[in-house]
Design an enzyme around this catalytic site. Structure first.
Site, PDB file in Angstrom:
ATOM      1  N   ASP A 238       0.833  -1.202   0.000  1.00  0.00           N
ATOM      2  CA  ASP A 238       0.000   0.000   0.000  1.00  0.00           C
ATOM      3  C   ASP A 238       0.870   1.256   0.000  1.00  0.00           C
ATOM      4  O   ASP A 238       1.046   1.917   1.028  1.00  0.00           O
ATOM      5  CB  ASP A 238      -0.966  -0.030   1.197  1.00  0.00           C
TER       6      ASP A 238
ATOM      7  N   LYS B 227       0.387  -8.074  -2.718  1.00  0.00           N
ATOM      8  CA  LYS B 227      -0.945  -7.555  -3.033  1.00  0.00           C
ATOM      9  C   LYS B 227      -0.789  -6.122  -3.523  1.00  0.00           C
ATOM     10  O   LYS B 227      -0.195  -5.290  -2.850  1.00  0.00           O
ATOM     11  CB  LYS B 227      -1.845  -7.589  -1.796  1.00  0.00           C
TER      12      LYS B 227
ATOM     13  N   ASP C 216      -5.886  -6.319  -5.839  1.00  0.00           N
ATOM     14  CA  ASP C 216      -7.004  -6.078  -4.914  1.00  0.00           C
ATOM     15  C   ASP C 216      -7.681  -4.751  -5.263  1.00  0.00           C
ATOM     16  O   ASP C 216      -7.457  -3.745  -4.598  1.00  0.00           O
ATOM     17  CB  ASP C 216      -6.425  -6.063  -3.490  1.00  0.00           C
TER      18      ASP C 216
ATOM     19  N   LYS D  21     -11.100  -4.716  -5.837  1.00  0.00           N
ATOM     20  CA  LYS D  21     -12.464  -4.839  -5.294  1.00  0.00           C
ATOM     21  C   LYS D  21     -13.519  -4.284  -6.246  1.00  0.00           C
ATOM     22  O   LYS D  21     -14.208  -3.291  -5.948  1.00  0.00           O
ATOM     23  CB  LYS D  21     -12.576  -4.113  -3.951  1.00  0.00           C
TER      24      LYS D  21
ATOM     25  N   HIS E  33     -16.814  -3.492  -8.009  1.00  0.00           N
ATOM     26  CA  HIS E  33     -18.189  -3.417  -7.486  1.00  0.00           C
ATOM     27  C   HIS E  33     -18.962  -2.494  -8.416  1.00  0.00           C
ATOM     28  O   HIS E  33     -18.880  -1.268  -8.308  1.00  0.00           O
ATOM     29  CB  HIS E  33     -18.154  -2.853  -6.055  1.00  0.00           C
ATOM     30  N   ASP E  34     -19.716  -3.071  -9.346  1.00  0.00           N
ATOM     31  CA  ASP E  34     -20.405  -2.240 -10.342  1.00  0.00           C
ATOM     32  C   ASP E  34     -21.564  -3.059 -10.918  1.00  0.00           C
ATOM     33  O   ASP E  34     -21.840  -4.166 -10.436  1.00  0.00           O
ATOM     34  CB  ASP E  34     -19.406  -1.813 -11.434  1.00  0.00           C
ATOM     35  N   ILE E  35     -22.213  -2.545 -11.943  1.00  0.00           N
ATOM     36  CA  ILE E  35     -23.274  -3.333 -12.565  1.00  0.00           C
ATOM     37  C   ILE E  35     -22.629  -4.542 -13.266  1.00  0.00           C
ATOM     38  O   ILE E  35     -21.436  -4.495 -13.608  1.00  0.00           O
ATOM     39  CB  ILE E  35     -24.108  -2.484 -13.560  1.00  0.00           C
ATOM     40  N   PRO E  36     -23.398  -5.626 -13.439  1.00  0.00           N
ATOM     41  CA  PRO E  36     -22.803  -6.854 -13.959  1.00  0.00           C
ATOM     42  C   PRO E  36     -22.010  -6.665 -15.257  1.00  0.00           C
ATOM     43  O   PRO E  36     -20.907  -7.205 -15.407  1.00  0.00           O
ATOM     44  CB  PRO E  36     -24.022  -7.768 -14.168  1.00  0.00           C
ATOM     45  N   ASN E  37     -22.529  -5.881 -16.186  1.00  0.00           N
ATOM     46  CA  ASN E  37     -21.848  -5.711 -17.474  1.00  0.00           C
ATOM     47  C   ASN E  37     -20.483  -5.027 -17.313  1.00  0.00           C
ATOM     48  O   ASN E  37     -19.499  -5.424 -17.943  1.00  0.00           O
ATOM     49  CB  ASN E  37     -22.757  -4.896 -18.407  1.00  0.00           C
ATOM     50  N   THR E  38     -20.438  -4.040 -16.428  1.00  0.00           N
ATOM     51  CA  THR E  38     -19.169  -3.333 -16.207  1.00  0.00           C
ATOM     52  C   THR E  38     -18.193  -4.220 -15.435  1.00  0.00           C
ATOM     53  O   THR E  38     -16.988  -4.235 -15.720  1.00  0.00           O
ATOM     54  CB  THR E  38     -19.434  -2.009 -15.449  1.00  0.00           C
TER      55      THR E  38
ATOM     56  N   THR F 129     -12.607  -6.015   6.860  1.00  0.00           N
ATOM     57  CA  THR F 129     -12.177  -6.288   8.235  1.00  0.00           C
ATOM     58  C   THR F 129     -12.154  -5.022   9.099  1.00  0.00           C
ATOM     59  O   THR F 129     -11.926  -5.089  10.301  1.00  0.00           O
ATOM     60  CB  THR F 129     -10.793  -6.968   8.239  1.00  0.00           C
TER      61      THR F 129
ATOM     62  N   GLN G  25      -8.110  -1.661  11.592  1.00  0.00           N
ATOM     63  CA  GLN G  25      -8.703  -2.994  11.500  1.00  0.00           C
ATOM     64  C   GLN G  25      -9.468  -3.302  12.786  1.00  0.00           C
ATOM     65  O   GLN G  25      -9.031  -2.937  13.878  1.00  0.00           O
ATOM     66  CB  GLN G  25      -7.605  -4.054  11.297  1.00  0.00           C
TER      67      GLN G  25
ATOM     68  N   GLY H  16      -0.121  -5.977   5.796  1.00  0.00           N
ATOM     69  CA  GLY H  16       0.381  -4.725   5.239  1.00  0.00           C
ATOM     70  C   GLY H  16       1.257  -3.991   6.219  1.00  0.00           C
ATOM     71  O   GLY H  16       2.439  -4.301   6.390  1.00  0.00           O
ATOM     72  N   ARG H  17       0.658  -3.021   6.925  1.00  0.00           N
ATOM     73  CA  ARG H  17       1.436  -2.109   7.762  1.00  0.00           C
ATOM     74  C   ARG H  17       2.349  -2.752   8.796  1.00  0.00           C
ATOM     75  O   ARG H  17       3.428  -2.210   9.051  1.00  0.00           O
ATOM     76  CB  ARG H  17       0.491  -1.084   8.406  1.00  0.00           C
TER      77      ARG H  17
END
Ligand code: C5P
Length: 231
Positions: free
Chosen positions: A12, A33, A60, A62, A64-69, A116, A187, A207-208
């Protein structure tokens, strides 16, 4: 599986120099990652370069959009040859199904259940998702499996529950890993590396605790030793 493959270090960073400096300090690192921060700075070519160095890559972002996108995003990202890609389970069954259909090559697709950093109070009061975090995570994991995904991202606390319902082969990738004594930061649902492995996590995302350590190699080696003793 090589034990070192189980530790996925979250890169990150915003600057590629920071990433190169860390890589130079961790010769035993096998899996990294690339999150939104670095991907938005360095772009898709970074994934190819990390793969060329022999590293495994969890991208990573993630989706998260409409199915076609989501279909288009996962299709183009899986062509980069990353080892793991993810979508948010909250995008729904149809989005996950289309994302799975879009996958090419050997990339595994996993679903983010509840972040998390979300605890029960936040989930109930802000997101208006009722019930326990465990109920929601298991429900999302079941949907993800039905949609053909290879596994989920969850907290180490939920791994046993997920594996007992969905089988050992269903991959559990767990952030929220904190070696004893390290800073928890934002977290909320955390476990130590040894506890996470004992619970059945396939991969630990750290990560950190490593990237912000005054001695990243020492911390990384301590985590490896900790999980080596318990497996
Ligand atoms: O620094 P830390 O060990 O908390 O980093 C955890 C990493 O895992 C971050 O890159 C974060 O974006 C990611 N992550 C998470 N919780 C999820 C999914 C991903 O913390 N549910």
């Amino acid at each position: 599986m090589n034990l070192a493959d189980k530790i996925i270090v979250a890169l990150d960073f915003q600057e590629e120099e920071q990433l190169q400096a860390l890589l130079a300090q961790l010769p035993d690192l096998a899996f990294v990652k690339v999150g939104m921060e670095l991907f938005y700075t360095a772009g898709p070519d970074l994934v190819r370069r990390l793969k060329d160095r022999g590293l495994k890559v969890f991208l990573d972002v993630k989706v998260h959009d409409i199915p076609n996108t989501a279909f288009g995003a996962i299709n183009t990202l899986s062509k980069l040859g990353c080892d793991i890609l993810n979508v948010h389970c909250a995008g729904g069954f149809e989005m996950m199904r289309k994302a799975r259909e879009a996958l090419v090559g050997d990339t595994k697709l996993i679903g983010v259940t509840q972040l998390t950093s979300i605890d029960q109070q936040t989930m109930n009061k802000e997101l208006l998702i009722f019930g326990t975090v465990e109920d929601c995570v298991l429900h999302y994991a079941e949907l993800a499996k039905k949609a053909g995904l290879h596994g989920v991202v969850c907290s180490p606390n939920e791994v046993e529950l997920i594996k007992s319902h969905l089988g050992k082969e269903f991959i559990a990738v767990t952030p929220g890993v904190r070696p004893l004594g390290s800073d928890v930061g934002d977290q909320k649902r955390v476990m130590s590396p040894a506890q996470a492995i004992q619970a059945g996590s396939d991969y630990l995302v750290v990560g950190r605790p490593i990237t912000a350590s005054p001695d990243p190699k020492r911390t990384f080696d301590q985590i490896l030793a900790e999980i080596g003793v318990t497996v």
